[in-house]
Design a protein around this motif. Structure first.
Motif, PDB file in Angstrom:
ATOM      1  N   GLY A   1      -1.421  16.272  26.213  1.00 26.35           N
ATOM      2  CA  GLY A   1      -0.916  17.070  27.324  1.00 26.35           C
ATOM      3  C   GLY A   1      -0.408  16.185  28.443  1.00 26.35           C
ATOM      4  O   GLY A   1      -0.348  14.951  28.319  1.00 26.35           O
ATOM      5  N   ARG A   2      -0.039  16.821  29.518  1.00 24.96           N
ATOM      6  CA  ARG A   2       0.446  16.074  30.677  1.00 24.96           C
ATOM      7  C   ARG A   2      -0.666  15.246  31.289  1.00 24.96           C
ATOM      8  O   ARG A   2      -1.836  15.634  31.251  1.00 24.96           O
ATOM      9  N   ARG A   3      -0.313  14.127  31.853  1.00 21.96           N
ATOM     10  CA  ARG A   3      -1.313  13.273  32.509  1.00 21.96           C
ATOM     11  C   ARG A   3      -1.835  13.978  33.751  1.00 21.96           C
ATOM     12  O   ARG A   3      -1.103  14.693  34.448  1.00 21.96           O
ATOM     13  N   ARG A   4      -3.097  13.756  34.056  1.00 23.57           N
ATOM     14  CA  ARG A   4      -3.759  14.433  35.177  1.00 23.57           C
ATOM     15  C   ARG A   4      -4.287  13.393  36.158  1.00 23.57           C
ATOM     16  O   ARG A   4      -4.833  12.373  35.760  1.00 23.57           O
ATOM     17  N   PHE A   5      -4.123  13.702  37.451  1.00 24.94           N
ATOM     18  CA  PHE A   5      -4.542  12.758  38.483  1.00 24.94           C
ATOM     19  C   PHE A   5      -5.279  13.488  39.605  1.00 24.94           C
ATOM     20  O   PHE A   5      -5.039  14.676  39.860  1.00 24.94           O
TER      21      PHE A   5
ATOM     22  N   PHE B   1       4.489  15.978  47.853  1.00 25.66           N
ATOM     23  CA  PHE B   1       3.898  15.431  46.635  1.00 25.66           C
ATOM     24  C   PHE B   1       4.423  16.150  45.397  1.00 25.66           C
ATOM     25  O   PHE B   1       4.566  15.539  44.337  1.00 25.66           O
ATOM     26  N   GLN B   2       4.711  17.436  45.525  1.00 29.69           N
ATOM     27  CA  GLN B   2       5.259  18.170  44.382  1.00 29.69           C
ATOM     28  C   GLN B   2       6.628  17.603  43.990  1.00 29.69           C
ATOM     29  O   GLN B   2       6.936  17.438  42.811  1.00 29.69           O
TER      30      GLN B   2
ATOM     31  N   THR C   1       6.430  15.369  40.367  1.00 26.79           N
ATOM     32  CA  THR C   1       6.590  16.638  39.642  1.00 26.79           C
ATOM     33  C   THR C   1       6.325  16.504  38.149  1.00 26.79           C
ATOM     34  O   THR C   1       6.139  17.501  37.454  1.00 26.79           O
ATOM     35  N   ASP C   2       6.292  15.263  37.637  1.00 27.35           N
ATOM     36  CA  ASP C   2       6.123  15.069  36.193  1.00 27.35           C
ATOM     37  C   ASP C   2       4.671  14.894  35.778  1.00 27.35           C
ATOM     38  O   ASP C   2       4.397  14.525  34.629  1.00 27.35           O
TER      39      ASP C   2
ATOM     40  N   SER D   1      -2.744  21.531  44.621  1.00 23.65           N
ATOM     41  CA  SER D   1      -2.686  21.176  43.204  1.00 23.65           C
ATOM     42  C   SER D   1      -1.324  21.562  42.644  1.00 23.65           C
ATOM     43  O   SER D   1      -0.659  22.483  43.132  1.00 23.65           O
ATOM     44  N   TRP D   2      -0.924  20.846  41.603  1.00 23.88           N
ATOM     45  CA  TRP D   2       0.356  21.084  40.929  1.00 23.88           C
ATOM     46  C   TRP D   2       0.140  20.934  39.436  1.00 23.88           C
ATOM     47  O   TRP D   2      -0.454  19.955  38.976  1.00 23.88           O
ATOM     48  N   ASP D   3       0.615  21.932  38.659  1.00 15.95           N
ATOM     49  CA  ASP D   3       0.420  21.907  37.215  1.00 15.95           C
ATOM     50  C   ASP D   3       1.739  21.898  36.454  1.00 15.95           C
ATOM     51  O   ASP D   3       1.763  22.177  35.255  1.00 15.95           O
TER      52      ASP D   3
END
Length: 486
Positions: free
Chosen positions: A145-149, A167-168, A172-173, A186-188
């Motif tokens: 999945g997408r990397r999470r930070f 930050f979005q 965004t990636d 948070s941004w998903d």
């Protein structure tokens, strides 16, 4: 009677605005409102203590109009952590309805206080964008999945919702969460969410922290160290959340010794990649020296000209260009800002006027030899701009040595002098331009001189009608040049 208004007070403008509007419609003056945070009411009230709907509205049809600048100011001030921010905004709002230009009074106490709060919000915004450090959260084994930070930050004010879009856009990636004691974001990959509740700092480790510390230590330049400026831009309160912070005291303490060591090594060690540059240069085929007595040899010699002081400040010599046997030579005054940077004559705004006139006259520029009376750009620095200065007669006389050789080598049948400086460089007399303009002048048995204005003169004419008239005369002059050259 004093009305008490409790607000959440987490940086939401609408919350304060709705309450303020009800107070205004009820005719409540600023001194009769006690603005408080809802957290102060916990355990004291069962109902919502901030409900102002039961206020007696004295003027329900009243229209409330405020300057757009106030809404922008209020949007920032409500994010401030000062408990008096709501009362300050209501006082300004109440007074603005009486004096719409109140915000222009820079000495007003309330106005000054509001703008100070706005500036503080801007500073806090900048610090958050500069000092947030993300740590990667590993995915579960076997899960793709997408990397999470995750990041933790401690702002002074309620700015999370304001900064989150930055930050979005920037990250965004990847999926991320920024938690703070004053709210979280948070941004998903699909939606940006913000909350106002305080978060608790978790214990999150990241294997890349050591890599970041190594990078920070390697780019630290002790020769440019300014401790006071560093402490201003990166206050100590942020250090506890920065992985590189514990390196800073040691880097500062060793800065003087590092500078001394750098100076010592500089005398004996080449610059980084120096040997690679030397090897690359050695592989470049050497250009053959131009044949002596040619225009190319003269151009190469002029590159090192130091006959007058103009070479000290100019970027480079801007020599003439064109066929070595051109029938027509164009002589201008001196290179301008664009020409000085490009190294070619007549490529700036005046050059475009010149090229257009040639096109209308049916003259092909590549058949002309184009040069200037003076080969270096003379200017006066003004801020970031370089303002053209006319060369004096001494500088023109010094540079005539080059122009004379250009004429001897090219042997043009027609020389066009554009402007008074070019004319002086050719005949060594200060004739009035209007007295000699537009008519052929015999220089010798084989050469004719034609005089016109310099294209830059046309660009400086402020009156559009007169500019059009003079531009037409210049086009006529170029048409005359075309006939003389045929």
């Amino acid at each position: 009677m004093t009305e008490t208004c409790f607000l959440e007070g987490r940086g939401e403008l609408r919350e304060w605005r709705d309450a303020a509007r009800r107070f205004l419609l009820a005719g409540i003056e600023p001194q009769h409102i006690d603005w408080r945070l809802r957290s102060e009411a916990q355990g004291l009230f069962d109902d919502d203590p901030s409900d102002t709907r039961d206020l007696a509205v004295t003027n329900p049809d009243r229209q409330i109009h405020v300057p757009p600048a106030f809404l922008k100011l209020a949007d920032a001030v409500v994010c401030h952590s000062d408990p008096g921010r709501f009362a300050l905004l209501y006082r300004l709002l109440y007074r603005l309805l009486q004096d719409r230009h109140l915000l222009d009074v820079k000495s007003d106490v309330d106005v000054v206080s509001a703008y100070k709060m706005q500036k503080s919000i801007g500073r806090d915004y900048h610090k958050m964008t500069a000092f947030v450090r993300f740590k990667e959260l590993p995915l579960a084994p076997g899960v793709a999945g997408r990397r999470r930070f995750f990041a933790w930050f401690e702002p002074d004010h309620f700015i999370v919702a304001r900064v989150a879009p930055f930050f979005q856009r920037r990250f965004t990636d990847m999926d991320w969460i920024i938690a703070t004691p004053k709210g979280s974001a948070s941004w998903d990959g699909d939606s940006l969410r913000t909350t106002t509740g305080p978060a608790t700092k978790p214990d999150v480790k990241d294997d890349t922290e050591e890599l970041w510390r190594t990078y920070y230590a390697s780019i630290f330049n002790p020769a440019r160290l300014k401790v006071k400026m560093m402490m201003t831009e990166m206050p100590k309160k942020y250090w506890k959340n920065l992985p590189e912070a514990d390196l800073i005291p040691g880097l500062i303490a060793g800065a003087e010794a590092s500078v001394i060591d750098m100076a010592r090594r500089q005398a004996s060690e080449p610059l980084p990649f120096h040997h690679r540059l030397q090897e690359a240069a050695a592989r470049v085929p050497a250009m053959p020296a131009p044949t002596a007595g040619t225009i190319d040899a003269l151009r190469e010699e002029a590159r090192h000209c130091s006959r007058c002081d103009l070479h000290c400040r100019a970027t480079q010599t801007v020599f003439g260009e064109g066929p070595a046997d051109a029938r027509v030579m164009i002589v201008g005054e001196q290179p301008g800002d664009h020409e000085d940077l490009a190294g070619h004559p007549f490529v700036g705004p005046a050059g475009r006027v010149f090229d257009n006139a040639l096109s209308l006259a049916g003259i092909e520029r590549h058949r002309l030899y184009v040069t200037n009376a003076v080969k270096h750009f003379k200017y006066e620095p003004r801020g970031k701009r370089r303002i053209h200065q006319r060369p004096n007669m001494g500088e023109v006389q010094q540079c005539r040595w080059w122009l004379t050789q250009e004429i001897d080598l090219v042997k043009p049948r027609l020389i066009v002098a554009m402007g008074a400086t070019a004319l002086f460089s050719l005949i060594d007399r200060k004739d009035r331009l209007d007295d000699v303009r537009g008519r052929p002048i015999r220089m010798d048995a084989e050469r004719t001189l034609f005089v016109t204005v310099h294209p830059s003169y046309l660009l400086r004419i402020p009156d559009e009608g007169r500019k059009a008239q003079e531009l037409g005369r210049f086009h006529d002059d170029m048409a005359h040049v075309a006939r003389l050259a045929s």
